[in-house]
Design an enzyme around this catalytic site. Sequence first.
Site, PDB file in Angstrom:
ATOM      1  CB  CYS A   1      -9.179  -2.828   0.197  1.00  0.00           C
ATOM      2  SG  CYS A   1      -9.121  -4.567   0.709  1.00  0.00           S
TER       3      CYS A   1
ATOM      4  CB  ILE B   1      -0.969  -0.007   1.197  1.00  0.00           C
ATOM      5  CG1 ILE B   1      -1.953  -1.185   1.085  1.00  0.00           C
ATOM      6  CG2 ILE B   1      -1.744   1.315   1.277  1.00  0.00           C
ATOM      7  CD1 ILE B   1      -2.812  -1.171  -0.172  1.00  0.00           C
TER       8      ILE B   1
ATOM      9  CB  THR C   1     -15.122 -10.608   6.319  1.00  0.00           C
ATOM     10  OG1 THR C   1     -14.676  -9.379   5.737  1.00  0.00           O
ATOM     11  CG2 THR C   1     -16.626 -10.514   6.570  1.00  0.00           C
TER      12      THR C   1
END
Length: 345
Positions: free
Chosen positions: A154, A12, A222
């Site tokens: 993201c 990144i 997640t």
Amino acid sequence: MIKIGINGFGRIGRAITRIISNSKDIEVAAINDIDNDTKNLSYLLKYDTIYGKFNHNIEFKKQNIITINRKNINFYSKSLINEVPWSKHEIDLVIDASGVENNTLNSKKILGKKLSKVLITHSPDKNIDYTLIIGVNEKNYDSKKHHVISSSICDASALGPVLSQLENKFGIERGYITTLHPRLSYQNLLDGSLKSVSNPGHNWKNYSLGRDSISNLIPKKTTAVKAVTKCIKNLDGKISGMSFRVPTSIVCASDITIKLKSKTSKEIVSNHFKQLSSSKNSIFGYQEEPLVSSDHLGTSKSVIVDANFTEVIGSNLLKMIIWYDNEWGYSNRVVDIAKFVLNKR
């Protein structure tokens, strides 16, 4: 000219540096990474297996300086963000792309008159003032109160604008999201224990996450939903989700199933996002061709809606597929947030 410091020069950090190098109103003046081999880091900036060779002239001058188009960038190799002399280089904002909790904790220590903001490129639960997703909640940003700012993750950077639009136009009753995320550098290439995963900060308990990341689809919990609901608080408790780590190098997809509060149709939903791809084209893309993940490599948009798989069952059960480049698209939004918060000073 806005001067940026970057703390953490992984994928990144390097993507952000490439993006800023194409800008006329912002520049990178200093970089810090725990790896002290500046020549190796400059090599990684110049040559990238996914995004190709850097399209600017880059030179390694000496151990702590590289140049991009003849402009010096100073390199440091300090363990913590507050050990770097950012003020020496008149830095306006530091982007912390290290993913290290202690750097988030110490971010406020570097704030001053000139260096007024720090951006954190993940979604911490504490020690930040605000989480900002472009296309979701930038209107609620308060420059007088918010100084250490999370740019979220993201997945949330892509999902957030879509869910925000659905909530505002149709209302969301409940939903479930499955993200398909490329493998990451800290995962094992061959089966190993969780202790062999090269991410010292992880708290994984599921043994499957230590398995071969090249040969498997690996299901996992997640953080995307939690990250989104920090910015769209009225969705908290209404949506859930999970993720698969998949054996590709780049570009994510998300499979979204939402029960809407109001009746609609495939045509109405599709037309809405098609219009957004024109009116908010830095955030939304809209795809009608039958494409695959690699076709979205290098997109600077937050999210691309795949029109081929938008469906409405009955009158309010919506299915959508979206695509996003989890490095390049996200890094573009980080740069946009940096410009946004500094222009609000």
